[in-house]
Each structure stands twice: as C-alpha cells, then as structure tokens.
Design a protein around this motif. Structure first.
Motif, PDB file in Angstrom:
ATOM      1  N   ASN A  10       0.809  -1.216   0.000  1.00 24.18           N
ATOM      2  CA  ASN A  10       0.000   0.000   0.000  1.00 24.18           C
ATOM      3  C   ASN A  10       0.848   1.275   0.000  1.00 24.18           C
ATOM      4  O   ASN A  10       0.331   2.376  -0.155  1.00 24.18           O
ATOM      5  CB  ASN A  10      -0.926   0.018   1.220  1.00 24.18           C
ATOM      6  CG  ASN A  10      -2.011   1.072   1.112  1.00 24.18           C
ATOM      7  OD1 ASN A  10      -2.808   1.047   0.177  1.00 24.18           O
ATOM      8  ND2 ASN A  10      -2.038   2.007   2.039  1.00 24.18           N
ATOM      9  N   GLU A  11       2.154   1.131   0.185  1.00 27.63           N
ATOM     10  CA  GLU A  11       3.020   2.306   0.204  1.00 27.63           C
ATOM     11  C   GLU A  11       2.922   3.048  -1.121  1.00 27.63           C
ATOM     12  O   GLU A  11       2.978   2.452  -2.190  1.00 27.63           O
ATOM     13  CB  GLU A  11       4.472   1.884   0.434  1.00 27.63           C
ATOM     14  CG  GLU A  11       4.723   1.212   1.751  1.00 27.63           C
ATOM     15  CD  GLU A  11       4.809   2.180   2.911  1.00 27.63           C
ATOM     16  OE1 GLU A  11       4.895   3.400   2.668  1.00 27.63           O
ATOM     17  OE2 GLU A  11       4.767   1.707   4.055  1.00 27.63           O
ATOM     18  N   LYS A  12       2.796   4.370  -1.035  1.00 30.60           N
ATOM     19  CA  LYS A  12       2.743   5.173  -2.249  1.00 30.60           C
ATOM     20  C   LYS A  12       4.147   5.535  -2.718  1.00 30.60           C
ATOM     21  O   LYS A  12       5.057   5.719  -1.913  1.00 30.60           O
ATOM     22  CB  LYS A  12       1.933   6.448  -2.000  1.00 30.60           C
ATOM     23  CG  LYS A  12       0.452   6.188  -1.770  1.00 30.60           C
ATOM     24  CD  LYS A  12      -0.314   7.491  -1.614  1.00 30.60           C
ATOM     25  CE  LYS A  12      -1.798   7.232  -1.421  1.00 30.60           C
ATOM     26  NZ  LYS A  12      -2.557   8.492  -1.266  1.00 30.60           N
ATOM     27  N   CYS A  13       4.303   5.611  -4.030  1.00 32.66           N
ATOM     28  CA  CYS A  13       5.584   5.965  -4.636  1.00 32.66           C
ATOM     29  C   CYS A  13       5.423   7.228  -5.468  1.00 32.66           C
ATOM     30  O   CYS A  13       4.333   7.567  -5.920  1.00 32.66           O
ATOM     31  CB  CYS A  13       6.080   4.835  -5.524  1.00 32.66           C
ATOM     32  SG  CYS A  13       6.409   3.320  -4.605  1.00 32.66           S
ATOM     33  N   SER A  14       6.518   7.927  -5.669  1.00 35.06           N
ATOM     34  CA  SER A  14       6.496   9.141  -6.483  1.00 35.06           C
ATOM     35  C   SER A  14       7.354   8.932  -7.731  1.00 35.06           C
ATOM     36  O   SER A  14       8.283   8.121  -7.737  1.00 35.06           O
ATOM     37  CB  SER A  14       7.015  10.334  -5.681  1.00 35.06           C
ATOM     38  OG  SER A  14       8.336  10.097  -5.228  1.00 35.06           O
ATOM     39  N   ILE A  15       7.016   9.668  -8.770  1.00 36.46           N
ATOM     40  CA  ILE A  15       7.771   9.607 -10.025  1.00 36.46           C
ATOM     41  C   ILE A  15       8.429  10.964 -10.248  1.00 36.46           C
ATOM     42  O   ILE A  15       7.752  11.980 -10.376  1.00 36.46           O
ATOM     43  CB  ILE A  15       6.861   9.239 -11.204  1.00 36.46           C
ATOM     44  CG1 ILE A  15       6.178   7.889 -10.949  1.00 36.46           C
ATOM     45  CG2 ILE A  15       7.658   9.196 -12.506  1.00 36.46           C
ATOM     46  CD1 ILE A  15       5.164   7.505 -12.020  1.00 36.46           C
ATOM     47  N   LYS A  16       9.756  10.990 -10.278  1.00 34.94           N
ATOM     48  CA  LYS A  16      10.515  12.213 -10.464  1.00 34.94           C
ATOM     49  C   LYS A  16      11.502  12.023 -11.618  1.00 34.94           C
ATOM     50  O   LYS A  16      12.347  11.132 -11.573  1.00 34.94           O
ATOM     51  CB  LYS A  16      11.290  12.580  -9.187  1.00 34.94           C
ATOM     52  CG  LYS A  16      10.437  12.682  -7.928  1.00 34.94           C
ATOM     53  CD  LYS A  16       9.562  13.921  -7.924  1.00 34.94           C
ATOM     54  CE  LYS A  16       8.801  14.030  -6.601  1.00 34.94           C
ATOM     55  NZ  LYS A  16       7.897  15.207  -6.561  1.00 34.94           N
ATOM     56  N   ASN A  17      11.351  12.853 -12.651  1.00 30.37           N
ATOM     57  CA  ASN A  17      12.249  12.786 -13.812  1.00 30.37           C
ATOM     58  C   ASN A  17      12.344  11.380 -14.404  1.00 30.37           C
ATOM     59  O   ASN A  17      13.422  10.913 -14.793  1.00 30.37           O
ATOM     60  CB  ASN A  17      13.652  13.285 -13.428  1.00 30.37           C
ATOM     61  CG  ASN A  17      13.649  14.719 -12.936  1.00 30.37           C
ATOM     62  OD1 ASN A  17      12.952  15.578 -13.467  1.00 30.37           O
ATOM     63  ND2 ASN A  17      14.432  14.993 -11.906  1.00 30.37           N
TER      64      ASN A  17
END
Length: 340
Positions: A10-17
């Motif tokens: 359930n952990e959220k991830c981020s997208i950077k570059n």
C-alpha cells in the motif's frame, strides 16, 4: 527458471524525472535481495511522497487510481503464473486479496506491525475492530508471515526477523564522546502513531543538571512548528553511510512509537553502540537486548532514564557487547525459504 513473485504494498511511490522513488527502504531492499531467486514485480500506488529510495522501474507497475490498479492487478492475475506477497492489511491490499482469491492464487500475507493498534490511534476503536475482522479473514486464506508472535492469533504462521544490518553497519562503530551535551536522535516518519508529537512535548520539559541536551529528528511527514533551539529537524537520509554517521553523532536513540512490530531503527542504533529508549506501549521490542530501556511516557521518567544512561554509559556499552543481531542476509534467507 526463476519463480514469478508479485509484491503488493500500500506504500505510495512518487515519479521524479522518469524515476520511481519510495519512502520505505523495504521496497528497495525486497527487490535487491530477492531478484537473484525470483522474477520480482511490484504493484504499487502513485502519490506525492518524498523521493527517498530509488527503485527499479522495469518491474514496477505504478497505479494513479483504483481503476489503473485494478487493470494492473487483473493483467497480472490472468497472464502471470505468479505467487503473491501482500504486505500489510489496507483497503487496497484487501481488495487485491479478494481478486487473487477468486483466481485461486497462492498468497503470502506479511504483517509487520499490529495494524489494529495503528487504526485505533488514527481512526478510533470502531474501525480497529473492522480491521481485525478483515485481517483474520485474510490470514485464514493466506500463508501468514509475521515479525513477532503478538501480531496474530492464528496458530500457524512463519516468524521472521527483518533486518537491514550488513557489514557496513557492523564495522567501525565509534563510542560516543563524553562531553557536556547529551544528543538524542529520532529516525522515522512524522506520524501520530509513531509518537513523534508526544516526544516533542515531553522533550520540551526535559532538563538535565549541568548538561546541555538536544534532540535531532530525521524523517518525513508533517513537521510541527517548534520554538525550541534544542530541537532540530533533518530530511530523510537515504544514503547508508550518511545515516550511520548521523547515529554516530548522537548518544541515545529514542523510539516513541505507540505500536511497532520489529523496528529497524532499534537494531541500527544498537549495532552502532547507541543505547535506545522506548516507551511502555512497545516494550516487547526490547526482547533480550542489552542497552534498550523501557520508560513511562512521562517527562520525569524520561529525564531519569536519560540521566541513568548518561551516568552509566561505559557499563551499558559493555553489556551491549553481548548482543546478537539479525542481519539482512539471515532475514532474506528466512524469507526465501518461506516463499519456496
């Protein structure tokens, strides 16, 4: 030929570059340490999270909403001949569990903490009972993996000792210098269930005779506004060497959580020869470790405990030399054996 293993968290991830980042080192570590034996894939959620640990995007499906998550899950269930490792009980993981159950997939449920206590702290007792019903249902039809015996009442389960401790953690540890300042450290998320706000309120009242005292808080989350020069906030530290250096700059770690399963920071601090203070709610994590102290959630008791550690530091360190710690290698050996 490698087995297919799909991990749902359930952990959220981020997208950077174009790169994918997560807040929890466990996701990165699972990929790094299981990929030699399994074809590991992740089904994760996208969110506005701190870009702390970079994970490989080639085997990671990120879902922006429930619709894309459903699509990725059904695609995996239909096309992949996989086993599934579900981490924690949440609405998303329960939803995943029901679909995988329909497809008669082999499911492992990995519980790292007492979710009922966490839900009770955040949302109240009524929802915590609902959580427990769901957890019991998922446990009944899964191969259950837990980090301590208090988490589930199910008779059959696999017990693991999670650890990120490797040679770098275990070598070149430095004894804290004796000086006029007692440096306290907190490493973790800034969330109510982690007890961070309680700790700050207690620390404001702590005073040690003839010694300066400070508190460094390392992590991400909602930082409270604090008007106390003795309290310092630092951003999350993903670089292992820099994190080790931060432990070495301090004298005592405080773990103020209301609920914990098998906290990694406790191990990290002890292997760096830094005593740890926890509060009564999580006294079970101390186990038989020398150098770990249980304290009432009260500023007077906290002051006494800090004083005791400071005055008996050398003797405490001698006791800590007898400790034995689980390592990352032993943990992933356990996990690989369970997953088959």
């Amino acid at each position: 030929m490698k087995k297919n293993l799909v991990i749902i968290n359930n952990e959220k991830c981020s997208i950077k570059n174009g790169e994918i980042f997560c807040e929890n080192i466990e996701i990165k570590s699972l990929n790094q340490n299981l990929k030699s034996k399994y074809d590991v894939k992740f089904l994760l959620r996208e969110g506005n999270t701190a870009p702390v640990y970079k994970i490989e995007k080639s085997n990671t499906k990120i879902s922006a909403n429930i619709f894309s998550f459903t699509k990725n899950l059904f695609t995996s269930a239909i096309k992949d001949r996989s086993e599934y490792l579900i981490i924690s009980v949440t609405p998303y993981t329960f939803y995943s569990f029901l679909i995988l159950l329909l497809f008669r997939k082999k499911i492992f449920l990995y519980l790292r903490s007492d979710g009922k206590k966490e839900i009770s702290l955040i949302f109240g007792k009524s929802l915590s009972f609902l959580y427990k019903i769901i957890e019991n249902f998922m446990s009944k039809f899964s191969n259950l993996i837990v980090v301590n015996k208090l988490i589930s009442k199910k008779e059959k389960y696999f017990l693991v000792n999670p650890s990120q401790i490797d040679k770098e953690w275990l070598t070149n540890s430095k004894i804290a210098k004796e000086n006029s300042e007692i440096k306290l450290l907190y490493v973790g998320r800034f969330k109510i269930e982690k007890g961070i706000y309680s700790l700050i309120n207690l620390f404001k009242k702590v005073s040690i005779d003839n010694k300066n005292i400070s508190l460094t808080l390392v992590g991400q989350g909602n930082r409270p506004k604090v008007e106390d020069d003795r309290i310092k906030f630092l951003h999350p530290i993903s670089d292992k060497k820099k994190l080790i250096e931060e432990y070495d700059r301090h004298k005592i770690l405080i773990l103020p959580s209301y609920t914990e399963g098998h906290p990694q920071v406790l191990l990290e601090s002890l292997v760096r020869q830094r005593p740890v203070i926890v509060f009564q709610e999580i006294k079970h994590v101390v186990e038989n470790y020398q150098g770990a102290f249980v304290c009432e959630r009260d500023y007077e008791q906290l002051t006494k405990t800090i004083n005791y550690i400071d005055r008996n530091y050398e003797d405490i360190l001698k006791g800590m030399s007898t400790n034995s710690y689980p390592t990352k290698e032993s943990f992933f050996g356990q996990l690989s054996k369970i997953l088959g």
